[in-house]
Design an enzyme around this catalytic site. Structure first.
Site, short mmCIF file in Angstrom:
data_model
loop_
_atom_site.label_atom_id
_atom_site.label_comp_id
_atom_site.label_asym_id
_atom_site.label_seq_id
_atom_site.Cartn_x
_atom_site.Cartn_y
_atom_site.Cartn_z
N SER A 13 0.82 -1.21 0.00
CA SER A 13 0.00 0.00 0.00
C SER A 13 0.86 1.26 0.00
O SER A 13 0.58 2.20 -0.76
CB SER A 13 -0.94 0.00 1.20
OG SER A 13 -0.23 -0.11 2.42
N HIS A 34 8.30 -7.62 -5.57
CA HIS A 34 9.05 -8.88 -5.61
C HIS A 34 8.27 -10.03 -6.23
O HIS A 34 8.86 -11.03 -6.65
CB HIS A 34 9.49 -9.28 -4.19
CG HIS A 34 8.35 -9.70 -3.31
ND1 HIS A 34 7.96 -11.01 -3.19
CD2 HIS A 34 7.50 -8.99 -2.53
CE1 HIS A 34 6.94 -11.10 -2.36
NE2 HIS A 34 6.63 -9.89 -1.95
N LYS A 108 9.77 2.01 7.83
CA LYS A 108 9.84 2.39 9.24
C LYS A 108 10.05 1.14 10.09
O LYS A 108 9.30 0.18 9.96
CB LYS A 108 8.57 3.12 9.67
CG LYS A 108 8.29 4.42 8.91
CD LYS A 108 6.97 5.03 9.31
CE LYS A 108 6.69 6.31 8.51
NZ LYS A 108 5.38 6.92 8.86
N THR A 139 1.51 9.67 7.69
CA THR A 139 1.00 9.36 6.35
C THR A 139 0.22 8.04 6.35
O THR A 139 0.75 7.01 6.75
CB THR A 139 2.16 9.22 5.35
OG1 THR A 139 3.16 8.33 5.90
CG2 THR A 139 2.81 10.56 5.06
N LYS A 192 6.76 4.79 17.19
CA LYS A 192 5.33 5.15 17.15
C LYS A 192 4.46 3.95 16.82
O LYS A 192 3.29 3.89 17.25
CB LYS A 192 5.11 6.30 16.17
CG LYS A 192 5.45 6.00 14.71
CD LYS A 192 4.28 5.49 13.92
CE LYS A 192 4.69 5.13 12.49
NZ LYS A 192 3.55 4.63 11.69
N THR A 249 -1.07 7.59 14.18
CA THR A 249 -1.23 6.14 14.30
C THR A 249 -1.94 5.73 15.58
O THR A 249 -2.48 4.63 15.64
CB THR A 249 0.14 5.44 14.23
OG1 THR A 249 1.02 6.03 15.18
CG2 THR A 249 0.75 5.56 12.86
N SER A 255 -4.60 2.84 10.90
CA SER A 255 -3.34 2.29 11.40
C SER A 255 -3.48 0.80 11.67
O SER A 255 -4.29 0.38 12.50
CB SER A 255 -2.93 3.00 12.68
OG SER A 255 -1.91 2.29 13.35
N ARG A 256 -2.67 0.00 10.99
CA ARG A 256 -2.67 -1.43 11.24
C ARG A 256 -2.27 -1.75 12.68
O ARG A 256 -2.77 -2.68 13.30
CB ARG A 256 -1.69 -2.13 10.30
CG ARG A 256 -2.14 -2.23 8.87
CD ARG A 256 -1.02 -2.71 7.98
NE ARG A 256 -0.50 -1.63 7.17
CZ ARG A 256 0.64 -1.68 6.49
NH1 ARG A 256 1.39 -2.75 6.58
NH2 ARG A 256 1.02 -0.68 5.76
N ASN A 257 -1.31 -0.97 13.20
CA ASN A 257 -0.82 -1.22 14.56
C ASN A 257 -1.92 -0.96 15.59
O ASN A 257 -2.09 -1.73 16.53
CB ASN A 257 0.39 -0.34 14.83
CG ASN A 257 1.54 -0.70 13.92
OD1 ASN A 257 2.22 -1.70 14.10
ND2 ASN A 257 1.78 0.13 12.90
N VAL A 280 1.64 -6.49 6.98
CA VAL A 280 2.67 -6.47 8.01
C VAL A 280 2.30 -5.47 9.10
O VAL A 280 1.92 -4.34 8.82
CB VAL A 280 4.04 -6.11 7.41
CG1 VAL A 280 5.09 -5.94 8.51
CG2 VAL A 280 4.49 -7.19 6.42
#
Length: 332
Positions: A13, A34, A108, A139, A192, A249, A255-257, A280
């Site tokens: 993404s 990849h 990151k 972002t 973060k 985030t 935010s995935r986290n 991820v």
């Protein structure tokens, strides 16, 4: 090699969003990934339906599956892969590099096994002959790809390169500031993600806005402590790559986290949360690295430590919050 072309490495993404940004206004850009099958799908659909559905590629964006062609197509290379494959990506790029090329990254995190910052890995793998820079800040990929107003930091020890890259990133809706504190920018971008997991856990447990504000504020303090111990400038953490990215985030479910933390609070295992998110979750990997790095550096990072305990030591999330509240009282 087109003079104004940029090759982006990483077709997830974030890499896709950056490639869309860089190819606006008919400016040439290349996007490499990849997986050849994925690249073929991107080329056919002219859209990354898996990560950014509905956002069409500009005509000037070229999809490339051959890494040698992608490297030699542009004088400026921008890497946007997860941190745990950053070194591997550099190794793949290195044989095709040419004199005069410049390398930046928007990844990151920290390398899991070595605890190293990404600029150290780049210096080890590429030597000192290529100018290096890092792009970071608050972002979300979809908002960048959609052209919503965004600001980032471009940091490099080569000020001329930072200014060149900032100018190339600039559009009517995307602004890049420049700086030289590479260490501070990288620490901000890594820590973060761990703190966003903490915020997600707290919100998932229903602890409210007061708790979230406290986590952000005290999280910023421990981010700054670690950064300064490693040589960063304290002021960096009050900017886009520190406080800006941290607020983003910790407060929005893009935010995935943060979503990962909320899933843990709901009683899901880490493995189930990873599966459900499907991308991820950098903060989960970074939590283990910070646990070890903070100990070796002698830096107190209580919020990050509790995230580590929850993910890797089966610590109960409710108990983790109680442990934070019951720490010894001290001056701010």
């Amino acid at each position: 090699m087109a003079a104004n072309c940029v090759s982006v490495f990483g077709a997830g993404s974030w890499g896709t969003a950056l490639a869309i940004l860089l190819s606006q206004g008919q400016r040439p850009a290349v996007l490499w990934g990849h997986n050849p099958d994925h690249q073929a799908a991107l080329a056919g659909a002219r859209c990354n339906e898996g990560y950014l559905p509905g956002i069409a590629f500009p005509d000037s964006l070229r999809i490339e599956a051959d890494i040698a062609t992608a490297v030699t197509a542009s004088p400026l290379l921008l890497i946007a892969v997860p941190s745990h494959v950053f070194r591997e990506t550099l190794k793949r790029i290195r044989p095709f590099l040419q004199a005069g090329q410049k390398i930046a990254w928007a990844s990151k995190g920290l390398e899991p096994d070595t605890h190293q910052l990404l600029h150290t890995i780049a210096e080890q793998e590429l030597g000192e002959q290529y100018p290096l820079a890092v792009v970071s800040g608050p972002t979300f990929a979809r908002e960048v790809a959609s052209g919503l107003p965004t600001a980032v930091t471009v940091s490099s020890r080569d000020s001329a390169f930072a200014e060149q890259l900032a100018a190339r990133l600039h559009t009517e809706t995307f602004r890049a500031y420049t700086g030289t504190d590479v260490v501070g920018v990288e620490i901000g971008g890594a820590v973060k993600n761990v703190l966003a997991i903490a915020a997600g856990i707290a919100d998932g447990l229903g602890f409210g806005a007061n708790t979230r504000a406290a986590l952000i504020t005290r999280g910023l303090a421990e981010m700054s402590r670690l950064g300064q111990r490693l040589g960063a400038d304290a002021d960096t953490f009050m900017g886009l790559a520190g406080l800006g990215d941290l607020v983003l985030t910790c407060t929005d479910d893009q935010s995935r986290n943060r979503r990962f933390g909320k899933a843990i609070a709901a009683g899901n295992s880490a493995e189930q949360a990873f599966t459900d998110i499907g991308q991820v979750v950098e903060g989960a990997k970074t939590a283990r690295v910070l646990h070890e790095l903070a100990a070796s550096a002698g830096v107190d990072m209580p919020i990050s430590e509790q995230v580590y305990q929850v993910i890797y030591a089966n610590h109960d999330p409710h108990k983790a919050v109680r442990d934070l509240l019951q720490r010894e009282q001290k001056a701010e």
